[in-house]
Scaffold this motif. Sequence first.
Motif: not given
Length: 100
Positions: A17-20
Amino acid sequence: MAGLFSGSPKHEAPEPLEGPVVATIVGGTIVWFVLFLVQLPFYGWFDDHGHTWWLWTCLAGGGLGFIGIWYVRKRDAALKRAQAERDGRPAGHAPAPTAD
């Protein structure tokens, strides 16, 4: 229990998962430093009760957070450079604006 750890996995691992990430690490670092500063006036009480490690844990969390900020900013920049190269743009250039 031995059956859980033997053999190869039956399915592929999901995509990460890529997020901030940068914002998350900066926020966490700020929280650690705020916790340190809030506890600092009570140093005498912590010392009397043998809990000074609480303060030093918060300070260490903030210090390690600075290392984390440096790391994730470098990682984020590298990911953006790699994406720009895959898209055929020269590195360091922003995408052209679109007419929306």
